[in-house]
Structure formats: structure tokens, C-alpha cells
Design an enzyme around this catalytic site. Structure first.
Site, mmCIF file in Angstrom:
data_model
loop_
_atom_site.group_PDB
_atom_site.id
_atom_site.type_symbol
_atom_site.label_atom_id
_atom_site.label_comp_id
_atom_site.label_asym_id
_atom_site.label_seq_id
_atom_site.Cartn_x
_atom_site.Cartn_y
_atom_site.Cartn_z
ATOM 1 N N GLU A 112 0.848 -1.202 0.000
ATOM 2 C CA GLU A 112 0.000 0.000 0.000
ATOM 3 C C GLU A 112 0.873 1.236 0.000
ATOM 4 O O GLU A 112 2.024 1.192 0.442
ATOM 5 C CB GLU A 112 -0.837 0.027 1.296
ATOM 6 N N LYS A 157 2.250 4.580 1.473
ATOM 7 C CA LYS A 157 2.379 5.092 2.836
ATOM 8 C C LYS A 157 2.052 6.582 2.763
ATOM 9 O O LYS A 157 2.864 7.399 2.323
ATOM 10 C CB LYS A 157 3.793 4.853 3.368
ATOM 11 N N ASP A 160 1.500 10.325 3.685
ATOM 12 C CA ASP A 160 2.257 11.157 4.626
ATOM 13 C C ASP A 160 1.333 12.129 5.353
ATOM 14 O O ASP A 160 1.081 13.244 4.906
ATOM 15 C CB ASP A 160 3.341 11.925 3.852
ATOM 16 N N TYR A 191 -6.698 2.415 6.576
ATOM 17 C CA TYR A 191 -5.812 1.326 6.181
ATOM 18 C C TYR A 191 -5.898 0.098 7.088
ATOM 19 O O TYR A 191 -5.233 -0.897 6.832
ATOM 20 C CB TYR A 191 -4.359 1.789 6.034
ATOM 21 N N LYS A 212 10.831 3.312 3.183
ATOM 22 C CA LYS A 212 10.835 4.788 3.125
ATOM 23 C C LYS A 212 11.594 5.254 1.882
ATOM 24 O O LYS A 212 12.715 4.800 1.630
ATOM 25 C CB LYS A 212 11.550 5.356 4.360
ATOM 26 N N CYS A 272 24.496 47.630 -6.848
ATOM 27 C CA CYS A 272 23.288 46.992 -6.316
ATOM 28 C C CYS A 272 22.255 46.880 -7.443
ATOM 29 O O CYS A 272 21.985 47.857 -8.141
ATOM 30 C CB CYS A 272 22.727 47.810 -5.155
ATOM 31 N N CYS A 298 19.199 49.579 -6.409
ATOM 32 C CA CYS A 298 19.384 51.043 -6.357
ATOM 33 C C CYS A 298 20.580 51.518 -7.179
ATOM 34 O O CYS A 298 20.816 52.709 -7.297
ATOM 35 C CB CYS A 298 19.503 51.508 -4.908
ATOM 36 N N CYS A 352 24.905 45.658 -0.418
ATOM 37 C CA CYS A 352 24.631 46.995 -0.954
ATOM 38 C C CYS A 352 24.920 47.970 0.185
ATOM 39 O O CYS A 352 24.447 47.768 1.315
ATOM 40 C CB CYS A 352 23.167 47.088 -1.373
ATOM 41 N N CYS A 397 18.495 52.148 0.202
ATOM 42 C CA CYS A 397 18.104 51.243 -0.895
ATOM 43 C C CYS A 397 16.661 50.748 -0.669
ATOM 44 O O CYS A 397 16.316 50.283 0.425
ATOM 45 C CB CYS A 397 19.063 50.055 -0.927
#
Ligand code: IVH
Length: 661
Positions: free
Chosen positions: A109, A111, A113, A218, A306, A400, A403, A418, A423
């Protein structure tokens, strides 16, 4: 018409439509027709309360608000499963089983989560919904589970029945919830599992109802009492009673068939509407369960394979630069969107120039990405074989990107900053930080709204937030806000004035002063007025404050612009005092706790806040100084270390008992 007859008819219809929609995925009525019938039923039940019932479809909208969840002891403990991580583990499992019984059939089946839940029915009605808790004692979350549309509130079966399964949130509902949370500047859920776990623990069932949870069953408990002899029969039995049972399970005669199934769903997991974190393999013949047996924690007739952390290949379309609150300029890879472990990833941080050159990452390259720590996507490596002539080297700019002012990279450091204090990017990020959940927690003032208000000149500095009230009418007319949402936003701005000093200090965004240091400073110096006079010695005398932090604090409080801002905020009525809400409790005072493994009764943040509010500390690593390790399920290396060092290990339930003492 007789009211009771109409009520029964409405319930029957709504239950049928609900089943068609949520279990068969095949609706025969429109949403409008469904809503009309539901509203008629709500009205009739309100007008005739004597006909109200816990298994009426009206309870699905959520009605109950609790103070806390009651504990419930499971009649039969809810065990967990042993894990397999590779084919060798699976062959070993098969060998162990076949040593006891040579002829065996498996059912494999998905699994899912989410989190385990148990449902009990008496005389055909759902009477209890519970969490797993520590396996022996869980919590009564019936009112929340009643809002889950795929759980039948009544079944056509009079014997007592308990079924168990996984409560989960679909990828679609997860994305929807997170979009809503982002817009409200609430912290986003990390993944659908956390979202589902947080939702079933909501005290207000209306909130749980809004989260659109789902549940796959399940297992049937004590299957022999219901005349069942195989696990597959019990799944069919549950399905026939109206439970949602995952249709993708498969009967396998050999472990090779099991492995084939695992390979198929390792490929297909991204196409599913919900997250899975592995595959569960169970012996099908119920009579063999006792023969194969159990360990203290898990059955030997089942195992959970898993999945490894998922790695996905995608293309970097471009590399752009992002300027943060401190002026740090971070290169970001803009990716062809791909699904990774249940959510769409379209950006990944590239950290800095050195990281890009070390991995030789270029625009138009194909890269392997995966989620680091469950959530933040990172580039693992490039796929050199797929590099084409389109691949373009990235070179860091010297100005930058926002700016266009100068940048600097300090000697020996990898990050570029910067240097312009004005800015726009820095200012906007600073405002976002101030309003964010861990700072002033102003609900409704999220990233997008702040950016919009900044560009419309409504909020340029922190004090403008507290003068937004003056623009109430502008907001209605210009920004298209409804009266209701503006009132809500202004109310939360007003409420934030009462926040404690540590939240405020953190919100100011002083360099090197994070959440923890803000708390330390606020607890120690108590009033913002005391900060102007602090000397380096006074600061470095405090545990956890070093020279770098001390210098940064002193320079912040000596800056005239900052002084002016703080004065304005004080005049606007913001609280600048620290009031302790710590009520010392003997079991916690001065003690250090380490939280590890999957916690089910508390969210991590919540457990941490509780410990701190009682005078304890929370640490991320185990040492001899640790007083207690709180070990949830699947605890790993921290638990091993605690055992090696002889540190006291307690279960989550023991921790709860300590709190309740
Ligand atoms: S069977 C005796 N089947 O995985 C334990 N578990 O430790 C019976 N899970 O928290 C569990 N999908 O909630 C089983 N198809 C599935 C499952 C499943 C998810 C969860 C379960 C438990 C964990 C296993």
C-alpha cells in the site's frame, strides 16, 4: 411537510452527494444545489434544535470550540512500523517472515504522509476520533474529524467498530492554505504532514473544517470479530461501509513483485494528489499475525519502505539577484518549475559568488535539486552531460541591482552587500521583517501588501505603519480594500502596539540581533530607555552577547535617525517595556531541554514556548548539561547520544505530565 421527514431526507441526500464527491470522485449535483440543501438543513436544525444530531452533515462545517483535548486510552495500542530503506532490508524482511511461515501473500500500500487517526463507531454512529499520541494514549479530536468530508458520520453497521487510517492534506489544499497564510503574513506550513497535524489539533473545529482534510482507512481493528480473514478483505469491508480506502494497493506473491510496485510508485509519486513517503508491506493472512508476532513497538508482519530524499533535474532559466534586509545580495536560480516532494519549486538559492563558481553553475544549465531540511530547495550539482552551447557563465555585478549604488565584499567574507542605507529593497525587506510573525506579528500586513503600500507611498518607514489609519479612505478607494479587511488590518496594527519588548527589538532588525538575542536583551535591560546608555562591558557581561553583537547594538542606539524613529514610535503608543510572562515552575526552572523526533502532542514552537514560559531553556544539541531529552517517534542520533551520556530521556507524554503537574 413533516419537518422531521424533511430533515431526514436532506441528511440522506447530503450524505449521498458527499460520498459521491469525496469518495467516488464523481459528483451528480452542482455546488449550488448542494449548498442550498445544506443551508436548508442548517436552518431547519436551528429552528428545531430537538432534531440536532452529531451525525448530521451540518457538523461538517465545524461548530465546537474546546478548551483543550481530552486524553483517550486506545483499547488496542496504535503501533508503528519498522522501516526498510533499500532492497536488502526488504529481502531480509521477507526472509524473516518466511522463516516462520513459508507460504505468504503480501498486500502493498502507499504510505500516506499524514498522521495516524482512529475512528470508533457505535450503533452505526461515529462516536470517537482520536490521534495516535504516544501509541497508548492519544487525544480526542472527534469534533475536528467530523468536519473531514471523507469520513462517514454514520455507517450501516450496528456492531462496535474501530478503524484506523491516515489523516492527510492533499497537495492542492496544502498549496491553497499556504497561499492564504502568505497573504495573511502567517507562517506557512512546512509540508502537508505538518499542515494536517496542526489542523487536527485546532481547538476551533471551524478552523479544522476550513483546512479540507482527508482520510484513507488502512486497517480494521479486531478484524476477526467482523468475520474477516485477510487484510484485503478488511479493506473491502471498510470500503463497502463507506470509508475512503486507497485504491492503489496490490496483492503480491513474492518480494520481487513488491519491489516492482515500489519502483513504479517511486516514479509516480509526484503524479499523486497527496504526498506519500514510502510503501507499506503487510502480510495479508490475518491468522498469521500472531504466528509471526510483534516487537514492543511494531508488528513483525509489516514493514514500511521509506523513499530516499527526492532529487529532481530541472533547468536554470536565469540567475537573478535578490537584496535582503541587511543589504546582502544573494544570487537566486530561476528554474523551470518542477514538483519536489509535493510542492512546486521554481527558485533555489545559490548563496553567493563562491558557491556558484565552486559548482560551476551557469544559466541554461540542467541541475539536480532537492529540498534541504524538508523545505528550502538547493542545487545539489549540475548535470554536465546536458550542458549545451547556450550555457552562460554568470558574473556578479559591482552595483546593487535595485538602487544601482556601490556594493562591498569584506575581506575574507563571501557575501556581497549593498552599502546604500536608503536602498528600496533593504527598506521594504526591513518593513516586512518588522511586521512578520516572529517580530510584531501584524496579521494582514504581508510581503505583497507592504510592497504595494511602499510603492504607493503609504508606508515608507516603520512609523508610517502606525499612521495608516489616516489613509483609511484612500485604501478603500485606491487600493480596492473592503471596509472589513481594512478594519481587520488596522485592528491588528493597533494590537501590535502592546507587544512585548523582545518582539519589538527583534522587529527593528538590528544587525546580529536575532530572535534569541532580542529576548536576552529585553529580559536583561527591560526598558528601551536603558539601551541608549549601554556600554560594551555591560553588554558583553551578558551570557550569549559577544563583541560583534555589542558593537552593533551600541551603534544602532547611537544613530540619530534610529533615535528619532524610536521616539516617534513611543509617541505613537508602542510598548517599549519588557514584562515577564515567565511563571517559574520547579521542574523547568534552569533546566535545559532537547526536543527530538516527531512530536505529536505539541508543535515544536509550542513546546519551546511552554518550556521557556516556565523558566527552562531549549537547546538544539545534547550534552552533559542537558537535563531532559524529549523523544518523539523516530528519534535518531540525539536519542543515541543522550543514552551514551546518560542524559534523562522522557517521552512526549512524560513531558506533558510534567507540564500538567
Ligand atoms: S499500517 C501497526 N498502512 O505510517 C501499524 N500505516 O509507522 C499499522 N501510514 O504512523 C500501520 N500509510 O499512520 C499503515 N497504508 C498504511 C499507511 C500507514 C501511512 C502511517 C501510519 C503510521 C506510520 C507507520
Amino acid at each position: 411537510m413533516n419537518i422531521k421527514i424533511r430533515i431526514d431526507e436532506l441528511r440522506r441526500l447530503l450524505n449521498r452527494y458527499n460520498y459521491e464527491y469525496y469518495i467516488e470522485d464523481n459528483s451528480t449535483v452542482s455546488d449550488q444545489e448542494f449548498d442550498d440543501l445544506l443551508h436548508e438543513l442548517i436552518r431547519l436544525e436551528n429552528e428545531n434544535p430537538e432534531y440536532k444530531s452529531d451525525d448530521s452533515p451540518t457538523v461538517r462545517v465545524g461548530t465546537v470550540i474546546l478548551d483543550k483535548f481530552e486524553k483517550v486510552t486506545h483499547d488496542i495500542p496504535m503501533m508503528s512500523l519498522n522501516n526498510a530503506f533499500n532492497e536488502d532490508d526488504l529481502y531480509a524482511f521477507d526472509e524473516r517472515v518466511r522463516k516462520v511461515v513459508s507460504d505468504v501473500t503480501y498486500n502493498v500500500e502507499l504510505k500516506i504522509d499524514g498522521l495516524a487517526g482512529s475512528l470508533k463507531f457505535e450503533n452505526g454512529s461515529l462516536v470517537l476520533g482520536a490521534t495516535r499520541g504516544n501509541g497508548v494514549i492519544g487525544e480526542n479530536i472527534t469534533s475536528n474529524l467530523r468536519t473531514v468530508k471523507s469520513i462517514p458520520l454514520s455507517i450501516d453497521y450496528d456492531n462496535n467498530l474501530e478503524v484506523r487510517g491516515e489523516v492527510f492534506m492533499s497537495k492542492k489544499s496544502f498549496d491553497k492554505s499556504n497561499t492564504e497564510r502568505r497573504n495573511l503574513s502567517q507562517e506557512e506550513f512546512k509540508n502537508p504532514r505538518n499542515a494536517a497535524a496542526g489542523s487536527v489539533r485546532q481547538l476551533d473545529s471551524k478552523v479544522a473544517a476550513s483546512r479540507n482534510l482527508d482520510m484513507f482507512i488502512y486497517s480494521v481493528i479486531s478484524p476477526v470479530n467482523h468475520g474477516l480473514s485477510t487484510h484485503i478483505e478488511s479493506l473491502d469491508f471498510a470500503r463497502k461501509l463507506g470509508f475512503k480506502v486507497n485504491p492503489l494497493s496490490k496483492k503480491c506473491k513474492t518480494i520481487e513483485e513488491v519491489i516492482e510496485y515500489i519502483n513504479i510508485y517511486t516514479e509516480k509519486r509526484n503524479d499523486l494528489k497527496y504526498e506519500i513517503d514510502g510503501i507499506v508491506i503487510k502480510v495479508d493472512e490475518l491468522a498469521l499475525y500472531d504466528v509471526i508476532g510483534y516487537t514492543a513497538k511494531s508488528p513483525k508482519w509489516a514493514i514500511a519502505y521509506k523513499f530516499p530524499a527526492e532529487e529532481v533535474i530541472t533547468k536554470i532559466n536565469s540567475i537573478t539577484l535578490q537584496v535582503g534586509r541587511t543589504g546582502q545580495i544573494t544570487p537566486v536560480a530561476n528554474l523551470d518549475p518542477v514538483m519536489v516532494q509535493g510542492s512546486t519549486v521554481s527558485r533555489a538559492t545559490l548563496h553567493n559568488e563562491d558557491y556558484i563558481s565552486e559548482k560551476d553553475i551557469r544559466e541554461n544549465d540542467y541541475v539536480v535539486i532537492r529540498k534541504a531540511g524538508d523545505i528550502i530547495p538547493e542545487v545539489v550539482r549540475i548535470v554536465l552531460e546536458r550542458r549545451t552551447s547556450e550555457s552562460k557563465k554568470f558574473s556578479m555585478i559591482s552595483k546593487c541591482p535595485v538602487c544601482n549604488e556601490d556594493t562591498s565584499r569584506k575581506d575574507g567574507e563571501v557575501d556581497l552587500y549593498c552599502v546604500n542605507p536608503f536602498c528600496d529593497a533593504k527598506t521594504i525587506e526591513g518593513l516586512i521583517h518588522f511586521a512578520s510573525r516572529k517580530a510584531m506579528a501584524i496579521e494582514g500586513l504581508g510581503d505583497r501588501i507592504i510592497e504595494q503600500f511602499y510603492n504607493d507611498n503609504l508606508i515608507k518607514t516603520i512609523d508610517d505603519i502606525y499612521m495608516l489609519e489616516k489613509h483609511r479612505m484612500d485604501l478603500v478607494v485606491k487600493e480596492g480594500f473592503g471596509q472589513k479587511s481594512i478594519t481587520k488590518l488596522l485592528d491588528s496594527i493597533e494590537a501590535s502596539k502592546n507587544n512585548n519588548l523582545d518582539k519589538f527589538l527583534f522587529g527593528l532588525g538590528i544587525r546580529h540581533v536575532g530572535e534569541k538575542v532580542s529576548k536576552v536583551l529585553a529580559t536583561k535591560f527591560k526598558d528601551i530607555e536603558n539601551f541608549y546608555e549601554l556600554t560594551k562591558e555591560e553588554l558583553t557581561d551578558v551570557d550569549e552577547i559577544g563583541e560583534v553583537i555589542a558593537d552593533s547594538v551600541i551603534s544602532y542606539f547611537n544613530d540619530d535617525k534610529n533615535k528619532e524613529l524610536l521616539l516617534k514610535l513611543k509617541l505613537l503608543g508602542l510598548n517599549m517595556l519588557y514584562t515577564s510572562n515567565v511563571v517559574l515552575k520547579e521542574e523547568f526552572e534552569g533546566k535545559t531541554f532537547v526536543l527530538t523526533g516527531k512530536l505529536e502532542l505539541y508543535k515544536r514552537d509550542e513546546a519551546k514556548a511552554l518550556i521557556e514560559s516556565l523558566g527552562g531553556k531549549v537547546s538544539g544539541s545534547v550534552s552533559k548539561k542537558t537535563s531532559f531529552v524529549v523523544a518523539g517517534t523516530d528519534a535518531g542520533s540525539k536519542l543515541t547520544k543522550a543514552n551514551q551520556l546518560g542524559v534523562k530521556v522522557i517521552s512526549e507524554q512524560d513531558f506533558k505530565d510534567l507540564l500538567d503537574r
